[in-house]
Structure formats: structure tokens, C-alpha cells
Write a protein that holds these residues in place. Structure first.
Motif, mmCIF file in Angstrom:
data_model
loop_
_atom_site.group_PDB
_atom_site.id
_atom_site.type_symbol
_atom_site.label_atom_id
_atom_site.label_comp_id
_atom_site.label_asym_id
_atom_site.label_seq_id
_atom_site.Cartn_x
_atom_site.Cartn_y
_atom_site.Cartn_z
ATOM 1 N N GLY A 16 0.186 -3.119 -4.794
ATOM 2 C CA GLY A 16 -0.197 -4.373 -5.428
ATOM 3 C C GLY A 16 -1.491 -4.262 -6.209
ATOM 4 N N THR B 136 0.442 0.635 1.388
ATOM 5 C CA THR B 136 -0.085 -0.475 0.590
ATOM 6 C C THR B 136 0.425 -0.400 -0.847
ATOM 7 N N HIS C 277 -0.569 -5.927 -0.874
ATOM 8 C CA HIS C 277 0.261 -5.969 0.324
ATOM 9 C C HIS C 277 0.058 -4.722 1.175
ATOM 10 N N THR D 206 -2.172 -11.000 -3.126
ATOM 11 C CA THR D 206 -2.141 -10.314 -4.420
ATOM 12 C C THR D 206 -1.965 -8.812 -4.238
ATOM 13 N N THR E 139 -8.594 -4.317 2.932
ATOM 14 C CA THR E 139 -7.550 -4.010 3.901
ATOM 15 C C THR E 139 -8.286 -3.594 5.169
ATOM 16 N N THR F 135 -4.689 -7.988 5.274
ATOM 17 C CA THR F 135 -5.174 -7.893 3.899
ATOM 18 C C THR F 135 -5.882 -9.191 3.556
ATOM 19 N N ALA G 290 2.155 -2.771 4.648
ATOM 20 C CA ALA G 290 3.242 -2.735 5.619
ATOM 21 C C ALA G 290 2.836 -1.778 6.728
ATOM 22 N N CYS H 183 -6.589 -1.426 -1.762
ATOM 23 C CA CYS H 183 -5.355 -0.889 -1.171
ATOM 24 C C CYS H 183 -5.616 0.441 -0.452
ATOM 25 N N VAL I 263 4.603 -6.911 7.670
ATOM 26 C CA VAL I 263 4.105 -6.917 6.294
ATOM 27 C C VAL I 263 3.103 -8.057 6.163
ATOM 28 N N THR I 264 1.980 -7.798 5.487
ATOM 29 C CA THR I 264 0.988 -8.821 5.196
ATOM 30 C C THR I 264 0.659 -8.719 3.716
ATOM 31 N N GLY I 265 0.264 -9.810 3.107
ATOM 32 C CA GLY I 265 -0.028 -9.689 1.692
ATOM 33 C C GLY I 265 -0.512 -10.957 1.030
#
Length: 126
Positions: free
Chosen positions: A21, A19, A8, A6, A77, A51, A10, A28, A2-4
Motif C-alpha cells: 500500500g 505489507t 495494509h 491507506t 507498522t 498499522t 497481513a 510498510c 489483516v489490518t489496514g
């Protein structure tokens, strides 16, 4: 994985990217939704996802290292596919312009569709 921030992303074991958020510049990979509330599948055959902005070999290891000059957060992204190609969506991608509401309203070029991404030569340090 997972990266994020504001928003995100996975990366699941099956190679799919999901995605959710804050999505003002379609970053996204989903069109016309300011906030993506439910994780949504946006890509497959992926081995890595980032991201924000992608940066290699940063010499900054803490906020203090920036001396108060913080880089602007990019609303992108970026994915690396199984074949080694890179793809990007979000702010500064494509040709469509969109008015985005944040602290103020502004216009950006953006795309919810992933397009091939070639790194500028100066992004890699030798």
C-alpha cells in the motif's frame, strides 16, 4: 489477520508479516517505494500487527465521538514478537530524514527498519 487503511499488513499463520500500500514514510517496512504494489514479507516470529497508530482503551466508538477533532493518522507498522517485545517502523522512527510528497511536500524522520518500541506510560489507562 489483516489490518489496514491507506496501507495494509497481513499476519500469516506461520508468524510472518506481509505489507503493501501507500508507503510515503517507509511505514510498510520497505525503503524508498511510495506505493508497495505487491505484498512483501517484512517480519517473522510475530504474534500481532497493527498499522496506523496503536491505541488501547479508546473511549471513541464512532467518528461522532471525536466531535470533529480527529487524531492525525500515524504512518507506522507495529508488531509484537513471540517474545513479547514490540517493534515499530515508519514515521517518527529512527534518525533519517526524508522528504515526503502528499498533498504538500514535507520532511519527516522515518525508518523502514523495525526498531524496539517502548510504550510511553500514559498510553495505557488503568
Amino acid at each position: 489477520m489483516v489490518t489496514g487503511g491507506t496501507f495494509h499488513a497481513a499476519l500469516l499463520n506461520d508468524g510472518t508479516v506481509w505489507t503493501w500500500g501507500y508507503n510515503p514514510a517507509d511505514n510498510c517496512g520497505i525503503a524508498d517505494s511510495l506505493v508497495v504494489k505487491t505484498p512483501t514479507k517484512v517480519a517473522s516470529d510475530v504474534i500481532m500487527v497493527w498499522t496506523g497508530g496503536l491505541q488501547y482503551n479508546s473511549d471513541k466508538y464512532s467518528l461522532a465521538g471525536f466531535d470533529g477533532q480527529y487524531p492525525a493518522e500515524m504512518m507506522n507498522t507495529i508488531i509484537e514478537k513471540n517474545d513479547g517485545s514490540y517493534w515499530i517502523c515508519g514515521e517518527g522512527v529512527g534518525t533519517e530524514q526524508k522528504t515526503v510528497s502528499g498533498e504538500t511536500e514535507y520532511t519527516v524522520t522515518c525508518s523502514s527498519k523495525f526498531v524496539p518500541y517502548e510504550f510511553p506510560a500514559n498510553e495505557f489507562l488503568k
